[in-house]
Motif scaffolding. Structure first.
Motif, PDB file in Angstrom:
ATOM      1  N   SER A  32     -16.715   6.198 -12.712  1.00 60.60           N
ATOM      2  CA  SER A  32     -17.633   6.152 -11.571  1.00 60.60           C
ATOM      3  C   SER A  32     -16.909   6.136 -10.233  1.00 60.60           C
ATOM      4  O   SER A  32     -17.540   6.232  -9.184  1.00 60.60           O
ATOM      5  CB  SER A  32     -18.516   4.909 -11.679  1.00 60.60           C
ATOM      6  OG  SER A  32     -17.712   3.735 -11.631  1.00 60.60           O
ATOM      7  N   ARG A  33     -15.599   6.004 -10.257  1.00 61.63           N
ATOM      8  CA  ARG A  33     -14.816   5.930  -9.020  1.00 61.63           C
ATOM      9  C   ARG A  33     -13.406   6.435  -9.279  1.00 61.63           C
ATOM     10  O   ARG A  33     -13.010   6.666 -10.422  1.00 61.63           O
ATOM     11  CB  ARG A  33     -14.767   4.484  -8.501  1.00 61.63           C
ATOM     12  CG  ARG A  33     -14.179   3.492  -9.506  1.00 61.63           C
ATOM     13  CD  ARG A  33     -14.001   2.115  -8.905  1.00 61.63           C
ATOM     14  NE  ARG A  33     -13.680   1.089  -9.884  1.00 61.63           N
ATOM     15  CZ  ARG A  33     -12.469   0.842 -10.356  1.00 61.63           C
ATOM     16  NH1 ARG A  33     -11.430   1.578  -9.944  1.00 61.63           N
ATOM     17  NH2 ARG A  33     -12.255  -0.128 -11.247  1.00 61.63           N
ATOM     18  N   THR A  34     -12.678   6.577  -8.192  1.00 59.06           N
ATOM     19  CA  THR A  34     -11.279   6.974  -8.298  1.00 59.06           C
ATOM     20  C   THR A  34     -10.480   5.880  -8.990  1.00 59.06           C
ATOM     21  O   THR A  34     -10.618   4.698  -8.686  1.00 59.06           O
ATOM     22  CB  THR A  34     -10.693   7.229  -6.904  1.00 59.06           C
ATOM     23  OG1 THR A  34     -11.404   8.319  -6.298  1.00 59.06           O
ATOM     24  CG2 THR A  34      -9.218   7.571  -6.970  1.00 59.06           C
ATOM     25  N   ALA A  35      -9.653   6.279  -9.947  1.00 58.44           N
ATOM     26  CA  ALA A  35      -8.799   5.320 -10.637  1.00 58.44           C
ATOM     27  C   ALA A  35      -7.536   5.084  -9.814  1.00 58.44           C
ATOM     28  O   ALA A  35      -6.862   6.042  -9.416  1.00 58.44           O
ATOM     29  CB  ALA A  35      -8.436   5.840 -12.020  1.00 58.44           C
ATOM     30  N   ILE A  36      -7.233   3.822  -9.558  1.00 57.54           N
ATOM     31  CA  ILE A  36      -6.041   3.450  -8.803  1.00 57.54           C
ATOM     32  C   ILE A  36      -4.984   3.018  -9.804  1.00 57.54           C
ATOM     33  O   ILE A  36      -5.132   2.006 -10.487  1.00 57.54           O
ATOM     34  CB  ILE A  36      -6.349   2.331  -7.801  1.00 57.54           C
ATOM     35  CG1 ILE A  36      -7.434   2.789  -6.821  1.00 57.54           C
ATOM     36  CG2 ILE A  36      -5.090   1.916  -7.046  1.00 57.54           C
ATOM     37  CD1 ILE A  36      -7.929   1.701  -5.901  1.00 57.54           C
ATOM     38  N   ILE A  37      -3.920   3.803  -9.888  1.00 58.25           N
ATOM     39  CA  ILE A  37      -2.917   3.631 -10.939  1.00 58.25           C
ATOM     40  C   ILE A  37      -1.533   3.541 -10.314  1.00 58.25           C
ATOM     41  O   ILE A  37      -1.214   4.275  -9.377  1.00 58.25           O
ATOM     42  CB  ILE A  37      -2.966   4.830 -11.912  1.00 58.25           C
ATOM     43  CG1 ILE A  37      -4.356   4.928 -12.561  1.00 58.25           C
ATOM     44  CG2 ILE A  37      -1.885   4.736 -12.978  1.00 58.25           C
ATOM     45  CD1 ILE A  37      -4.640   6.276 -13.182  1.00 58.25           C
ATOM     46  N   GLY A  38      -0.731   2.631 -10.822  1.00 51.78           N
ATOM     47  CA  GLY A  38       0.668   2.549 -10.420  1.00 51.78           C
ATOM     48  C   GLY A  38       1.552   2.814 -11.626  1.00 51.78           C
ATOM     49  O   GLY A  38       1.257   2.348 -12.734  1.00 51.78           O
ATOM     50  N   GLY A  90      -6.963  11.152 -22.703  1.00 53.16           N
ATOM     51  CA  GLY A  90      -6.177  12.214 -22.087  1.00 53.16           C
ATOM     52  C   GLY A  90      -5.182  11.702 -21.074  1.00 53.16           C
ATOM     53  O   GLY A  90      -4.029  12.162 -21.022  1.00 53.16           O
ATOM     54  N   PHE A  91      -5.622  10.722 -20.262  1.00 54.02           N
ATOM     55  CA  PHE A  91      -4.694  10.151 -19.292  1.00 54.02           C
ATOM     56  C   PHE A  91      -3.505   9.518 -19.997  1.00 54.02           C
ATOM     57  O   PHE A  91      -2.349   9.747 -19.625  1.00 54.02           O
ATOM     58  CB  PHE A  91      -5.378   9.109 -18.407  1.00 54.02           C
ATOM     59  CG  PHE A  91      -4.394   8.260 -17.639  1.00 54.02           C
ATOM     60  CD1 PHE A  91      -3.739   8.773 -16.532  1.00 54.02           C
ATOM     61  CD2 PHE A  91      -4.089   6.961 -18.053  1.00 54.02           C
ATOM     62  CE1 PHE A  91      -2.795   8.010 -15.839  1.00 54.02           C
ATOM     63  CE2 PHE A  91      -3.170   6.194 -17.370  1.00 54.02           C
ATOM     64  CZ  PHE A  91      -2.516   6.723 -16.256  1.00 54.02           C
ATOM     65  N   LEU A 135      -0.765   6.873  -8.149  1.00 53.17           N
ATOM     66  CA  LEU A 135      -1.660   7.955  -8.549  1.00 53.17           C
ATOM     67  C   LEU A 135      -3.092   7.538  -8.282  1.00 53.17           C
ATOM     68  O   LEU A 135      -3.549   6.494  -8.761  1.00 53.17           O
ATOM     69  CB  LEU A 135      -1.479   8.282 -10.036  1.00 53.17           C
ATOM     70  CG  LEU A 135      -2.473   9.294 -10.633  1.00 53.17           C
ATOM     71  CD1 LEU A 135      -2.304  10.662  -9.982  1.00 53.17           C
ATOM     72  CD2 LEU A 135      -2.300   9.380 -12.148  1.00 53.17           C
ATOM     73  N   HIS A 136      -3.799   8.357  -7.511  1.00 55.21           N
ATOM     74  CA  HIS A 136      -5.241   8.215  -7.351  1.00 55.21           C
ATOM     75  C   HIS A 136      -5.881   9.333  -8.178  1.00 55.21           C
ATOM     76  O   HIS A 136      -5.812  10.499  -7.810  1.00 55.21           O
ATOM     77  CB  HIS A 136      -5.655   8.306  -5.890  1.00 55.21           C
ATOM     78  CG  HIS A 136      -5.226   7.132  -5.065  1.00 55.21           C
ATOM     79  ND1 HIS A 136      -4.100   7.144  -4.280  1.00 55.21           N
ATOM     80  CD2 HIS A 136      -5.768   5.891  -4.932  1.00 55.21           C
ATOM     81  CE1 HIS A 136      -3.965   5.972  -3.679  1.00 55.21           C
ATOM     82  NE2 HIS A 136      -4.961   5.189  -4.059  1.00 55.21           N
ATOM     83  N   LEU A 137      -6.470   8.945  -9.296  1.00 55.97           N
ATOM     84  CA  LEU A 137      -7.009   9.927 -10.237  1.00 55.97           C
ATOM     85  C   LEU A 137      -8.514  10.057 -10.019  1.00 55.97           C
ATOM     86  O   LEU A 137      -9.263   9.089 -10.188  1.00 55.97           O
ATOM     87  CB  LEU A 137      -6.701   9.495 -11.672  1.00 55.97           C
ATOM     88  CG  LEU A 137      -7.124  10.445 -12.786  1.00 55.97           C
ATOM     89  CD1 LEU A 137      -6.517  11.827 -12.603  1.00 55.97           C
ATOM     90  CD2 LEU A 137      -6.741   9.861 -14.149  1.00 55.97           C
TER      91      LEU A 137
END
Length: 352
Positions: free
Chosen positions: A246-252, A311-312, A265-267
């Motif tokens: 539902s939103r951008t995933a904030i990933i480090g 997939g990610f 990474l903003h997915l």
């Protein structure tokens, strides 16, 4: 009563102006005194609530994790014959209460292609009292709560996936769970468990979910102190490592060889036509029904979330060269029945 533990409580509990943080070795000792029940219940409760108010430092968390590494269970991952490092998925022990999880489906997808996965947790616990992973595993036919640590080790070696069950494998930590209920707030233990790796080596891929943005830097600094160089942080669903649709995933992402050391990474799920509403967790029974349908290759509201997450992580774990390929492979693995076959393999081996 432990006099030295009383000094630790006094040190961190003296207020804004005179209170001090614990050194790493002091925090390690404090955790040992709690795990071994050498501190009194009153002392332990005081320590946990004061530490909650003060907020733990990376040095303190590193010290506590040092003691977890000393006293806790350790799956031997040094000699496991897999082509990828073990991935440890850190998930809040108090489970999921609002949004449907796909953590187990992600773990099965990874194990299907040879990425070994370790999960850990216990039964339903405060403060959320959400559905724990062990309950979902039971619903899928694998009762990890009944296995010895040796059995969990064998399952990991044979199938590439296992679970460390707190009540059986780390009873010292389990006995601290009651304090969560009594103090009514998440203690620093709840942050600790997201970074804990119940493995014999730091050479694993550690995935840590979080809710509040400051926690991410706390993870980074703590893991650096403990020489964990290969890790991923995810602002995930209910603080888990499940990516939201539902939103951008904030990933480090921290790379194993510090090259580069840290990458943000903003997915955006809409870039891959995988955006949508987060799926409400209406009941454990409905979640298990959806999960089993996904494993049968049937399309339902949970399928796209499973593809997105699977997939990610296929890409992040080095199986696929890019994200698009990862999503395609996750879909193929699910619809072809290969992930269901992996689950059946685990069910069969665990029943021996």
């Amino acid at each position: 009563m432990s006099n030295i533990f009383r000094e630790y409580v006094k040190k961190i509990g003296s207020g804004v102006h005179t209170g001090k943080d614990l050194a790493r070795d002091e925090a390690a000792d404090a955790m040992k005194l709690m795990l071994l029940a050498e501190a009194t219940p009153a002392q332990i409760g005081a320590f946990l609530i004061v530490h909650r108010i003060k907020r733990p430092t990376p040095e303190e968390l590193a010290g506590m994790l040092d003691t977890y590494a000393e006293l806790g269970p350790k799956l031997n991952v040094d000699n496991i014959a897999f082509n990828y490092p073990v991935t440890v998925l850190g998930t809040p022990y108090d489970g999921r209460a609002r949004i449907a999880p796909v953590t187990i489906l992600t773990a099965l997808i990874l194990a299907t292609v040879g990425v070994p996965v370790v999960l850990h947790g216990g039964e339903e616990m405060p403060t959320k009292y959400g559905v724990p992973l062990v309950t979902l595993w039971q619903g899928l036919g694998v009762d990890f709560s009944g296995f010895s640590l040796e059995k969990s080790q064998n399952i990991l070696e044979k199938t590439g996936l296992s679970f460390v069950y707190l009540p059986n494998h780390f009873p010292q930590a389990q006995q601290l769970v009651t304090y969560r209920e009594q103090i009514g707030k998440r203690p620093p233990l709840a942050t600790l468990e997201l970074m804990w790796s119940p493995c014999s080596s730091p050479n694993v891929h550690l995935v840590c979910g979080f809710v509040h943005p400051p926690t991410e830097n706390l993870f980074r600094e703590t893991l650096k102190l403990r020489n964990f160089n290969h890790f991923t942080t995810v602002k995930g669903l209910e603080g888990s490592c499940d990516l939201p649709q539902s939103r951008t995933a904030i990933i480090g992402m921290n790379q194993p060889n510090n090259n580069p050391e840290w990458e943000r990474l903003h997915l955006h799920p809409q870039d891959y036509q995988l955006n949508g509403k987060d799926i409400s967790l209406e009941s454990t029974e409905k979640l298990l029904k959806y999960s089993k349908q996904v494993l049968e290759g049937e399309n339902n509201p949970l399928m796209s979330l499973a593809i997105y997450n699977g997939g990610f992580y296929l890409w992040r774990c080095g199986v696929c060269a890019d994200l698009s390929t990862g999503f395609e492979q996750a879909k193929t693995l699910l619809t072809s029945g290969k992930v269901r076959q992996k689950l059946q393999e685990i069910v069969n081996f665990s029943s021996i």
